[in-house]
Design a protein around this motif. Structure first.
Motif, PDB file in Angstrom:
ATOM      1  N   ALA A 187     -11.316   5.311  -6.092  1.00  0.00           N
ATOM      2  CA  ALA A 187     -10.673   5.996  -7.209  1.00  0.00           C
ATOM      3  C   ALA A 187      -9.217   6.318  -6.915  1.00  0.00           C
ATOM      4  CB  ALA A 187     -11.428   7.282  -7.545  1.00  0.00           C
ATOM      5  N   GLY A 188      -8.831   6.207  -5.641  1.00  0.00           N
ATOM      6  CA  GLY A 188      -7.444   6.454  -5.267  1.00  0.00           C
ATOM      7  C   GLY A 188      -7.082   7.913  -5.139  1.00  0.00           C
ATOM      8  N   THR A 189      -8.068   8.812  -5.214  1.00  0.00           N
ATOM      9  CA  THR A 189      -7.787  10.244  -5.134  1.00  0.00           C
ATOM     10  C   THR A 189      -8.078  10.831  -3.757  1.00  0.00           C
ATOM     11  OG1 THR A 189      -9.998  10.699  -6.003  1.00  0.00           O
ATOM     12  CG2 THR A 189      -8.181  10.608  -7.594  1.00  0.00           C
ATOM     13  N   ASP A 190      -8.628  10.024  -2.857  1.00  0.00           N
ATOM     14  CA  ASP A 190      -8.949  10.506  -1.514  1.00  0.00           C
ATOM     15  C   ASP A 190      -8.548   9.468  -0.476  1.00  0.00           C
ATOM     16  OD1 ASP A 190     -10.650  13.033  -2.041  1.00  0.00           O
ATOM     17  OD2 ASP A 190     -11.588  11.512  -3.317  1.00  0.00           O
ATOM     18  N   ALA A 191      -8.053   9.958   0.651  1.00  0.00           N
ATOM     19  CA  ALA A 191      -7.787   9.119   1.809  1.00  0.00           C
ATOM     20  C   ALA A 191      -8.544   9.706   2.987  1.00  0.00           C
ATOM     21  CB  ALA A 191      -6.293   9.066   2.112  1.00  0.00           C
ATOM     22  N   TYR A 192      -9.046   8.824   3.858  1.00  0.00           N
ATOM     23  CA  TYR A 192      -9.830   9.262   5.005  1.00  0.00           C
ATOM     24  C   TYR A 192      -9.205   8.705   6.274  1.00  0.00           C
ATOM     25  CZ  TYR A 192     -13.196  10.186   1.303  1.00  0.00           C
ATOM     26  OH  TYR A 192     -13.798  10.637   0.149  1.00  0.00           O
ATOM     27  N   LEU A 193      -9.013   9.581   7.263  1.00  0.00           N
ATOM     28  CA  LEU A 193      -8.364   9.234   8.521  1.00  0.00           C
ATOM     29  C   LEU A 193      -9.333   9.467   9.668  1.00  0.00           C
ATOM     30  CD1 LEU A 193      -5.566   8.645  10.039  1.00  0.00           C
ATOM     31  CD2 LEU A 193      -5.416  11.137  10.245  1.00  0.00           C
ATOM     32  N   GLY A 199     -11.857  12.500  17.814  1.00  0.00           N
ATOM     33  CA  GLY A 199     -13.078  11.959  17.232  1.00  0.00           C
ATOM     34  C   GLY A 199     -13.460  12.625  15.930  1.00  0.00           C
ATOM     35  N   GLU A 200     -12.482  12.777  15.054  1.00  0.00           N
ATOM     36  CA  GLU A 200     -12.716  13.449  13.777  1.00  0.00           C
ATOM     37  C   GLU A 200     -12.390  12.526  12.609  1.00  0.00           C
ATOM     38  OE1 GLU A 200     -11.560  18.055  14.827  1.00  0.00           O
ATOM     39  OE2 GLU A 200      -9.936  16.581  14.722  1.00  0.00           O
ATOM     40  N   VAL A 201     -12.972  12.846  11.468  1.00  0.00           N
ATOM     41  CA  VAL A 201     -12.562  12.257  10.201  1.00  0.00           C
ATOM     42  C   VAL A 201     -11.913  13.363   9.383  1.00  0.00           C
ATOM     43  CG1 VAL A 201     -13.358  11.326   8.006  1.00  0.00           C
ATOM     44  CG2 VAL A 201     -14.243  10.382  10.125  1.00  0.00           C
ATOM     45  N   ILE A 202     -10.774  13.066   8.815  1.00  0.00           N
ATOM     46  CA  ILE A 202     -10.026  14.030   8.008  1.00  0.00           C
ATOM     47  C   ILE A 202      -9.872  13.462   6.611  1.00  0.00           C
ATOM     48  CG2 ILE A 202      -7.878  15.340   7.777  1.00  0.00           C
ATOM     49  CD1 ILE A 202      -7.444  14.747  10.820  1.00  0.00           C
ATOM     50  N   ARG A 203     -10.181  14.262   5.612  1.00  0.00           N
ATOM     51  CA  ARG A 203      -9.945  13.833   4.231  1.00  0.00           C
ATOM     52  C   ARG A 203      -8.613  14.385   3.751  1.00  0.00           C
ATOM     53  NH1 ARG A 203     -10.664  15.530  -1.210  1.00  0.00           N
ATOM     54  NH2 ARG A 203     -11.438  17.572  -0.508  1.00  0.00           N
ATOM     55  N   TYR A 204      -7.838  13.522   3.103  1.00  0.00           N
ATOM     56  CA  TYR A 204      -6.597  13.919   2.446  1.00  0.00           C
ATOM     57  C   TYR A 204      -6.758  13.685   0.948  1.00  0.00           C
ATOM     58  CZ  TYR A 204      -4.373  13.819   7.055  1.00  0.00           C
ATOM     59  OH  TYR A 204      -4.047  14.048   8.374  1.00  0.00           O
ATOM     60  N   ALA A 205      -6.469  14.706   0.143  1.00  0.00           N
ATOM     61  CA  ALA A 205      -6.417  14.506  -1.299  1.00  0.00           C
ATOM     62  C   ALA A 205      -5.157  13.714  -1.613  1.00  0.00           C
ATOM     63  CB  ALA A 205      -6.416  15.836  -2.031  1.00  0.00           C
ATOM     64  N   ARG A 206      -5.263  12.766  -2.542  1.00  0.00           N
ATOM     65  CA  ARG A 206      -4.119  11.935  -2.897  1.00  0.00           C
ATOM     66  C   ARG A 206      -3.784  12.088  -4.371  1.00  0.00           C
ATOM     67  NH1 ARG A 206      -3.566   6.693  -5.076  1.00  0.00           N
ATOM     68  NH2 ARG A 206      -1.525   5.766  -4.607  1.00  0.00           N
ATOM     69  N   ASP A 207      -2.524  12.406  -4.649  1.00  0.00           N
ATOM     70  CA  ASP A 207      -2.032  12.442  -6.019  1.00  0.00           C
ATOM     71  C   ASP A 207      -1.765  11.009  -6.461  1.00  0.00           C
ATOM     72  OD1 ASP A 207       0.103  12.457  -8.159  1.00  0.00           O
ATOM     73  OD2 ASP A 207      -0.242  14.613  -7.985  1.00  0.00           O
ATOM     74  N   ARG A 208      -2.510  10.514  -7.425  1.00  0.00           N
ATOM     75  CA  ARG A 208      -2.396   9.106  -7.816  1.00  0.00           C
ATOM     76  C   ARG A 208      -1.030   8.784  -8.398  1.00  0.00           C
ATOM     77  NH1 ARG A 208      -7.553   7.241 -11.200  1.00  0.00           N
ATOM     78  NH2 ARG A 208      -6.321   5.326 -11.132  1.00  0.00           N
ATOM     79  N   SER A 209      -0.378   9.737  -8.997  1.00  0.00           N
ATOM     80  CA  SER A 209       0.933   9.485  -9.600  1.00  0.00           C
ATOM     81  C   SER A 209       2.038   9.440  -8.547  1.00  0.00           C
ATOM     82  CB  SER A 209       1.254  10.562 -10.640  1.00  0.00           C
ATOM     83  OG  SER A 209       2.546  10.374 -11.177  1.00  0.00           O
ATOM     84  N   SER A 210       2.119  10.479  -7.725  1.00  0.00           N
ATOM     85  CA  SER A 210       3.189  10.558  -6.727  1.00  0.00           C
ATOM     86  C   SER A 210       2.847   9.818  -5.441  1.00  0.00           C
ATOM     87  CB  SER A 210       3.494  12.019  -6.398  1.00  0.00           C
ATOM     88  OG  SER A 210       2.408  12.609  -5.708  1.00  0.00           O
ATOM     89  N   GLY A 211       1.548   9.652  -5.163  1.00  0.00           N
ATOM     90  CA  GLY A 211       1.114   9.027  -3.922  1.00  0.00           C
ATOM     91  C   GLY A 211       1.021   9.972  -2.740  1.00  0.00           C
ATOM     92  N   VAL A 212       1.394  11.236  -2.930  1.00  0.00           N
ATOM     93  CA  VAL A 212       1.458  12.190  -1.826  1.00  0.00           C
ATOM     94  C   VAL A 212       0.060  12.597  -1.362  1.00  0.00           C
ATOM     95  CG1 VAL A 212       2.136  14.556  -1.222  1.00  0.00           C
ATOM     96  CG2 VAL A 212       3.730  13.067  -2.425  1.00  0.00           C
ATOM     97  N   LEU A 213      -0.103  12.670  -0.035  1.00  0.00           N
ATOM     98  CA  LEU A 213      -1.356  13.087   0.588  1.00  0.00           C
ATOM     99  C   LEU A 213      -1.291  14.560   0.984  1.00  0.00           C
ATOM    100  CD1 LEU A 213      -1.971  10.090   3.040  1.00  0.00           C
ATOM    101  CD2 LEU A 213      -2.767  10.336   0.681  1.00  0.00           C
ATOM    102  N   THR A 214      -2.438  15.249   0.854  1.00  0.00           N
ATOM    103  CA  THR A 214      -2.542  16.648   1.260  1.00  0.00           C
ATOM    104  C   THR A 214      -3.828  16.833   2.051  1.00  0.00           C
ATOM    105  OG1 THR A 214      -1.402  17.342  -0.768  1.00  0.00           O
ATOM    106  CG2 THR A 214      -2.555  19.040   0.482  1.00  0.00           C
ATOM    107  N   ALA A 215      -3.735  17.361   3.270  1.00  0.00           N
ATOM    108  CA  ALA A 215      -4.889  17.489   4.148  1.00  0.00           C
ATOM    109  C   ALA A 215      -5.931  18.432   3.580  1.00  0.00           C
ATOM    110  CB  ALA A 215      -4.450  17.959   5.528  1.00  0.00           C
ATOM    111  N   GLN A 216      -7.216  18.047   3.760  1.00  0.00           N
ATOM    112  CA  GLN A 216      -8.332  18.856   3.306  1.00  0.00           C
ATOM    113  C   GLN A 216      -9.271  19.138   4.493  1.00  0.00           C
ATOM    114  OE1 GLN A 216      -8.290  19.960  -0.006  1.00  0.00           O
ATOM    115  NE2 GLN A 216      -6.299  18.944  -0.046  1.00  0.00           N
ATOM    116  N   GLU A 217     -10.568  18.836   4.375  1.00  0.00           N
ATOM    117  CA  GLU A 217     -11.515  19.196   5.418  1.00  0.00           C
ATOM    118  C   GLU A 217     -11.523  18.195   6.583  1.00  0.00           C
ATOM    119  OE1 GLU A 217     -12.288  18.481   2.324  1.00  0.00           O
ATOM    120  OE2 GLU A 217     -13.703  16.816   2.325  1.00  0.00           O
ATOM    121  N   VAL A 218     -12.077  18.659   7.710  1.00  0.00           N
ATOM    122  CA  VAL A 218     -12.140  17.891   8.951  1.00  0.00           C
ATOM    123  C   VAL A 218     -13.577  17.931   9.470  1.00  0.00           C
ATOM    124  CG1 VAL A 218     -11.251  17.647  11.304  1.00  0.00           C
ATOM    125  CG2 VAL A 218      -9.769  18.552   9.490  1.00  0.00           C
TER     126      VAL A 218
END
Length: 342
Positions: A187-193, A199-218
């Motif tokens: 959907a383009g609204t989440d990125a996973y690192l 040894g972690e997975v981090i979710r970043y919320a992604r603004d589909r318009s601007s493309g900017v990532l914002t860190a969320q849970e780990v």
């Protein structure tokens, strides 16, 4: 009739790419092709039957290969020299742009592609130990992951392959975590690192318009029972029994996220809610030794894991509850570490 997918496995130490067909739930080896030392990353343009592979000998280069879907044969048709070896390659803009990240060179670049030939770079970025680069499906934004600087650099990407920094131009990963590979949800609204040292997975919320990532849970995705310790730059994870995170992919219509860790030779299954939020680890698959890279087939169920230290790949299926059922083991060559489907 839908064509059965091909599985391509890069055997970096052997300088080969193995092509296997996924037929009725089984991997059928077709051909192992000699393509050149260091073929540890490649990108597949299935629509055009092309593969772009990085190699290191006789000098670092990107080679273009045609892929015969019937026989699995790869044939070189073009070669573009580059300054340093690449850790990651990805295609964008319907196969007209190629993006790469050089870990040892500390740079990333964008190259235009014309009829399979990689042209002169149209953009270049510099960050320490770049390990990954991806774009959104439309090719409007690009993300370069720097393990050395501990960040994701984010850019606008135009049709000509030029990059313009977003605002902010970077987003940080937790200090000392070692950001490594990044993927986007459909959907383009989440990125996973996935991080190498923690040894972690981090979710970043992604603004589909601007493309900017914002860190969320780990969430931790390594085996907690074997006493692995937090790693660091320059350490030897095998000698010191350290966390060694590697790769991640989505499975089963994005109900699950899979992540590999090399010291414990495991692939963890993380449940995702309907909004893409990380849940808990629901399964831990003990698989091939040192699973550096793996891939999930287009059906979202079959998963192929490359054991960098075992010389083989393991085929499993992700069950509805998130557990992985092992199905098959196939030897491919020396140092398998990259898996993609065509």
């Amino acid at each position: 009739m839908t064509r059965e997918p091909l599985t391509l496995v890069g055997n970096a130490k052997g300088g080969t790419i193995s092509v296997l067909r996924l037929h009725e739930g089984e991997l059928v080896p077709l051909l192992t092709n000699s393509v050149g030392a260091g073929c540890s990353t490649f990108a597949v343009d299935a629509a055009r039957g092309l593969v772009y592979s990085a190699t290191t000998a006789p000098t670092p280069a990107i080679i273009t290969l045609t892929l015969d879907a019937a026989t699995g044969e790869l044939a070189e048709i073009a070669r573009t020299d580059i300054p340093d070896a690449l850790a990651y390659l990805t295609l964008s803009r319907e196969g007209t742009l190629l993006l790469g990240a050089s870990y040892h060179g500390g740079w990333g670049a964008v190259w235009p592609i014309t009829e399979g030939t990689v042209g002169e770079a149209t953009a270049r970025v510099e960050y320490a130990n770049l390990h990954c680069v991806i774009t959104d499906p439309a090719g409007l934004h690009a993300y370069f992951v720097s393990l050395g600087a501990g960040l994701i650099a984010q850019y606008e990407l135009d049709a000509d392959g030029r990059l313009a920094p977003l605002s902010p131009s970077t987003v940080a990963a937790p200090e000392g975590s070692g950001p490594r590979h990044l993927i986007l949800g459909g959907a383009g609204t989440d990125a996973y690192l996935v991080t190498e040292y923690s040894g972690e997975v981090i979710r970043y919320a992604r603004d589909r318009s601007s493309g900017v990532l914002t860190a969320q849970e780990v969430l931790e995705v390594f085996d907690p029972t074997i006493g692995l310790k937090h790693s660091r730059f320059g350490a030897d994870p095998r000698a010191e029994h350290l966390i060694w995170g590697a790769d991640l992919h989505l499975a089963r219509d994005e109900r699950y996220l899979l992540a590999s860790e090399r010291s414990g030779s495991t692939v963890a299954t993380v449940e995702l809610d309907e909004g893409g939020v990380l849940g808990r680890v629901v399964a831990l698959w003990s698989t091939e030794q040192q699973p550096r890279g793996f891939g999930v087939a287009p059906d979202g169920v079959a998963v192929v894991v490359a054991g960098e230290a075992s010389g083989a790949v393991a085929l499993g299926t992700v069950d509805p509850d998130g557990s992985v059922t092992p199905r098959q083991r196939v030897e491919t060559g020396a140092g398998p570490n990259w898996v993609r489907f065509a």
